[in-house]
Design a protein around this motif. Structure first.
Motif, PDB file in Angstrom:
ATOM      1  N   VAL A 236     119.114  86.790  26.468  1.00 50.71           N
ATOM      2  CA  VAL A 236     118.448  86.921  27.769  1.00 50.71           C
ATOM      3  C   VAL A 236     117.433  88.049  27.732  1.00 50.71           C
ATOM      4  O   VAL A 236     116.313  87.939  28.239  1.00 50.71           O
ATOM      5  N   ASP A 237     117.797  89.176  27.103  1.00 46.98           N
ATOM      6  CA  ASP A 237     116.903  90.334  27.070  1.00 46.98           C
ATOM      7  C   ASP A 237     115.795  90.205  26.032  1.00 46.98           C
ATOM      8  O   ASP A 237     114.681  90.698  26.236  1.00 46.98           O
ATOM      9  N   HIS A 238     116.084  89.521  24.901  1.00 52.52           N
ATOM     10  CA  HIS A 238     115.147  89.573  23.781  1.00 52.52           C
ATOM     11  C   HIS A 238     114.711  88.202  23.258  1.00 52.52           C
ATOM     12  O   HIS A 238     113.838  88.146  22.387  1.00 52.52           O
ATOM     13  N   GLY A 239     115.288  87.126  23.718  1.00 51.70           N
ATOM     14  CA  GLY A 239     114.947  85.805  23.213  1.00 51.70           C
ATOM     15  C   GLY A 239     114.024  85.043  24.149  1.00 51.70           C
ATOM     16  O   GLY A 239     113.838  85.422  25.306  1.00 51.70           O
ATOM     17  N   PRO A 240     113.458  83.949  23.668  1.00 52.85           N
ATOM     18  CA  PRO A 240     112.629  83.111  24.532  1.00 52.85           C
ATOM     19  C   PRO A 240     113.495  82.238  25.433  1.00 52.85           C
ATOM     20  O   PRO A 240     114.648  81.948  25.124  1.00 52.85           O
ATOM     21  N   ASP A 241     112.936  81.842  26.562  1.00 52.90           N
ATOM     22  CA  ASP A 241     113.602  80.923  27.485  1.00 52.90           C
ATOM     23  C   ASP A 241     115.034  81.363  27.766  1.00 52.90           C
ATOM     24  O   ASP A 241     116.000  80.643  27.475  1.00 52.90           O
ATOM     25  N   PRO A 242     115.225  82.539  28.368  1.00 53.40           N
ATOM     26  CA  PRO A 242     116.568  83.122  28.484  1.00 53.40           C
ATOM     27  C   PRO A 242     117.549  82.288  29.300  1.00 53.40           C
ATOM     28  O   PRO A 242     118.757  82.384  29.079  1.00 53.40           O
ATOM     29  N   ARG A 243     117.061  81.465  30.216  1.00 56.08           N
ATOM     30  CA  ARG A 243     117.977  80.702  31.070  1.00 56.08           C
ATOM     31  C   ARG A 243     118.527  79.454  30.375  1.00 56.08           C
ATOM     32  O   ARG A 243     119.448  78.812  30.897  1.00 56.08           O
ATOM     33  N   HIS A 244     117.977  79.105  29.204  1.00 54.06           N
ATOM     34  CA  HIS A 244     118.376  77.849  28.580  1.00 54.06           C
ATOM     35  C   HIS A 244     118.782  77.966  27.105  1.00 54.06           C
ATOM     36  O   HIS A 244     119.547  77.137  26.615  1.00 54.06           O
ATOM     37  N   LEU A 245     118.277  78.957  26.403  1.00 55.21           N
ATOM     38  CA  LEU A 245     118.447  79.005  24.949  1.00 55.21           C
ATOM     39  C   LEU A 245     119.921  79.067  24.545  1.00 55.21           C
ATOM     40  O   LEU A 245     120.370  78.295  23.683  1.00 55.21           O
ATOM     41  N   THR A 246     120.677  79.973  25.147  1.00 57.96           N
ATOM     42  CA  THR A 246     122.081  80.126  24.755  1.00 57.96           C
ATOM     43  C   THR A 246     122.865  78.852  25.012  1.00 57.96           C
ATOM     44  O   THR A 246     123.672  78.413  24.180  1.00 57.96           O
ATOM     45  N   PHE A 247     122.649  78.247  26.170  1.00 58.11           N
ATOM     46  CA  PHE A 247     123.373  77.026  26.503  1.00 58.11           C
ATOM     47  C   PHE A 247     123.054  75.900  25.520  1.00 58.11           C
ATOM     48  O   PHE A 247     123.946  75.129  25.126  1.00 58.11           O
ATOM     49  N   SER A 248     121.814  75.807  25.106  1.00 55.47           N
ATOM     50  CA  SER A 248     121.424  74.762  24.150  1.00 55.47           C
ATOM     51  C   SER A 248     122.102  74.972  22.799  1.00 55.47           C
ATOM     52  O   SER A 248     122.586  74.019  22.171  1.00 55.47           O
ATOM     53  N   ILE A 249     122.142  76.214  22.337  1.00 54.56           N
ATOM     54  CA  ILE A 249     122.776  76.518  21.053  1.00 54.56           C
ATOM     55  C   ILE A 249     124.264  76.161  21.093  1.00 54.56           C
ATOM     56  O   ILE A 249     124.801  75.507  20.190  1.00 54.56           O
ATOM     57  N   LEU A 250     124.939  76.561  22.148  1.00 53.05           N
ATOM     58  CA  LEU A 250     126.380  76.312  22.246  1.00 53.05           C
ATOM     59  C   LEU A 250     126.687  74.832  22.446  1.00 53.05           C
ATOM     60  O   LEU A 250     127.720  74.341  21.968  1.00 53.05           O
ATOM     61  N   LEU A 251     125.812  74.118  23.127  1.00 53.18           N
ATOM     62  CA  LEU A 251     126.018  72.676  23.284  1.00 53.18           C
ATOM     63  C   LEU A 251     126.085  72.002  21.916  1.00 53.18           C
ATOM     64  O   LEU A 251     126.991  71.212  21.627  1.00 53.18           O
ATOM     65  N   GLY A 252     125.121  72.326  21.055  1.00 52.48           N
ATOM     66  CA  GLY A 252     125.126  71.749  19.712  1.00 52.48           C
ATOM     67  C   GLY A 252     126.324  72.192  18.888  1.00 52.48           C
ATOM     68  O   GLY A 252     126.940  71.391  18.170  1.00 52.48           O
ATOM     69  N   ALA A 253     126.702  73.465  19.005  1.00 50.05           N
ATOM     70  CA  ALA A 253     127.840  73.978  18.231  1.00 50.05           C
ATOM     71  C   ALA A 253     129.144  73.312  18.643  1.00 50.05           C
ATOM     72  O   ALA A 253     129.998  73.014  17.799  1.00 50.05           O
ATOM     73  N   LEU A 254     129.324  73.061  19.922  1.00 53.88           N
ATOM     74  CA  LEU A 254     130.541  72.401  20.396  1.00 53.88           C
ATOM     75  C   LEU A 254     130.646  70.972  19.875  1.00 53.88           C
ATOM     76  O   LEU A 254     131.734  70.502  19.522  1.00 53.88           O
ATOM     77  N   LEU A 255     129.528  70.269  19.816  1.00 54.22           N
ATOM     78  CA  LEU A 255     129.558  68.904  19.284  1.00 54.22           C
ATOM     79  C   LEU A 255     129.883  68.912  17.794  1.00 54.22           C
ATOM     80  O   LEU A 255     130.632  68.052  17.302  1.00 54.22           O
ATOM     81  N   LEU A 256     129.353  69.887  17.059  1.00 49.54           N
ATOM     82  CA  LEU A 256     129.702  70.005  15.639  1.00 49.54           C
ATOM     83  C   LEU A 256     131.187  70.338  15.460  1.00 49.54           C
ATOM     84  O   LEU A 256     131.846  69.827  14.542  1.00 49.54           O
ATOM     85  N   ALA A 257     131.723  71.174  16.331  1.00 44.44           N
ATOM     86  CA  ALA A 257     133.151  71.497  16.265  1.00 44.44           C
ATOM     87  C   ALA A 257     134.005  70.262  16.513  1.00 44.44           C
ATOM     88  O   ALA A 257     135.050  70.077  15.873  1.00 44.44           O
ATOM     89  N   ALA A 258     133.563  69.404  17.433  1.00 49.17           N
ATOM     90  CA  ALA A 258     134.300  68.167  17.694  1.00 49.17           C
ATOM     91  C   ALA A 258     134.355  67.296  16.441  1.00 49.17           C
ATOM     92  O   ALA A 258     135.388  66.688  16.133  1.00 49.17           O
ATOM     93  N   VAL A 259     133.249  67.239  15.707  1.00 51.42           N
ATOM     94  CA  VAL A 259     133.225  66.472  14.462  1.00 51.42           C
ATOM     95  C   VAL A 259     134.193  67.079  13.443  1.00 51.42           C
ATOM     96  O   VAL A 259     134.955  66.367  12.770  1.00 51.42           O
TER      97      VAL A 259
END
Length: 417
Positions: A177-200
């Motif tokens: 949020v403090d140092h990355g681009p698109d602070p309102r969405h970036l973290t959620f997007s990363i974790l969404l993908g990681a959770l799907l990989l964990a399911a696999v």
């Protein structure tokens, strides 16, 4: 003549009822997948917290809205544990775990759309349901597949996963949020993908709770949906002793989750999202150190000593907060996290030997139901009075709750074999 229907059903039943894995490598993979996925679910649960100040300033959310977001997450998790916590005993660990991880990913998708209180509450509710299902299922899966040495590993995994995952998610989100681009969405997007990989990954792990034939499994699963709190025979007194520690620690953890950003901005004078995340994370991030540091202690000793030390450190936390001193506040919070880990690991170590394999998911559900209830109910009350009562006064009320919880633990806990 070949009976295709009978043959297909026979083959499916053999696949479904595969015997629990005996290969150490297979079990180790299952443990890594289960414990890593469990921590990841809690990482995802911690990511919205540093954005609470952003939502308050940019979208007009109130302190009450943010406290409600913490409460609905905790209530949804408690509901899932109470109603859905034993599904994996009948449907198998892997399929239920995969559903939980996909639901957690869907919750992250909803949080990508937050612009008012409604999507935040919906996303947190979905995260809470996913967390409740994952806690019982992945927690039991990790216990099933944990190596026999070190002996404290299963207890630390099940008790410390939220204490490690949620603050790690908050710190990650705060930095982005403090140092990355698109602070309102970036973290959620990363974790969404990681959770799907964990399911696999979990789907390729060994099954440790093979279900019965599908009709019987469905009947048992439907019966398990009736709310039930499982207390293994002979575990009543240790569970009550641990409940005191849970009340003392998780209630204050709920305060940090609901009011951490507000504490940072109002009482400690910082508006940085990473600072808000550090304030929240400081209370739990070192929790997992408690088990290894006291691995040679008797479980009841760890429970008692950890509870007393935690209460003393909490007094330092409250004093620092009242004085507006951020450095002592953070140091006392970090030390309190270690004390929590000592007490909670001692409590789980006293319970696990009394629990049969088929009771593990139910026991984990019961423990986490106590966890979430202890955090949710005070958060709901605090949210209602937050506009008229100061944060320091609210924090002192939590201190009284912690005193009651530790007292209950010390009165009930006793030595045993």
């Amino acid at each position: 003549m070949l009976d295709w229907d009978t043959d297909v059903r026979t083959i499916l039943q053999e696949v479904i009822t595969e015997t629990p894995p005996r290969s150490p490598r297979s079990r180790l993979f299952g443990f890594a997948a289960a414990s890593g996925s469990l921590v990841l679910v809690f990482v995802a649960a911690g990511t919205p917290i540093p954005l609470y100040t952003t939502y308050r300033l940019e979208d007009g959310l109130t302190h009450g809205d943010l406290a409600a977001a913490a409460a609905v997450y905790l209530i949804a998790a408690a509901f899932a544990l109470l109603v859905l916590g034993r599904l994996s005993d009948h449907m198998g660990r892997r399929p239920v775990a995969v559903v939980a991880l996909v639901l957690a990913a869907a919750g992250m998708g909803v949080l990508l759309t937050v612009d008012s209180a409604a999507p935040l509450l919906l996303g947190r509710t979905m995260q809470g349901l996913a967390t409740g299902i994952a806690t019982s299922t992945l927690g039991a899966y990790a216990i099933d597949t944990a190596p026999t040495r070190p002996h404290w590993l299963a207890a630390v995994t099940t008790s410390a996963a939220p204490m490690l995952g949620i603050p790690s998610g908050a710190l990650l989100a705060g930095a982005l949020v403090d140092h990355g681009p698109d602070p309102r969405h970036l973290t959620f997007s990363i974790l969404l993908g990681a959770l799907l990989l964990a399911a696999v990954a979990v789907s390729f792990g060994p099954e440790t709770a093979p279900p019965a034939p599908w009709r019987e499994a469905l009947d048992r699963a439907a019966a398990s949906l009736r709310p039930r709190i499982l207390v293994p025979q002979g575990a009543g007194r240790p569970l009550v002793a641990m409940a005191g520690v849970i009340l003392a620690t998780w209630s204050v953890g709920g305060f940090y989750q609901a009011f951490g950003p507000s504490i940072t901005a109002v009482e400690l004078g910082s508006s940085a999202a990473l600072t808000a995340a550090a304030v929240f994370a400081s209370f739990t991030v070192l929790n997992m150190l408690g088990g290894p540091l006291t691995s040679s202690w008797r479980p009841v000793t760890g429970l008692r000593v950890g509870a007393v030390v935690y209460l003393l450190l909490l007094a330092g936390i409250l004093t620092s907060l009242a004085a507006g001193e951020i450095l002592p506040f953070l140091l006392f919070s970090l030390a309190a996290g270690v004390a929590q880990g000592i007490a909670q690991t001692g409590g789980m170590r006293s319970l696990l030997p009394l629990t049969a394999p088929q009771e593990r998911a139910g026991l984990v559900s019961t423990v986490y139901l106590l966890n979430y209830s202890s955090a949710a109910i005070p958060s709901l009350i605090a949210g209602q009075v937050s506009d008229t009562v100061g944060l320091v006064q609210i924090a002192c009320s939590y201190g009284v709750l912690a005193l009651l919880g530790v007292t209950m633990t010390l009165v009930v806990a006793r030595s045993g074999r």
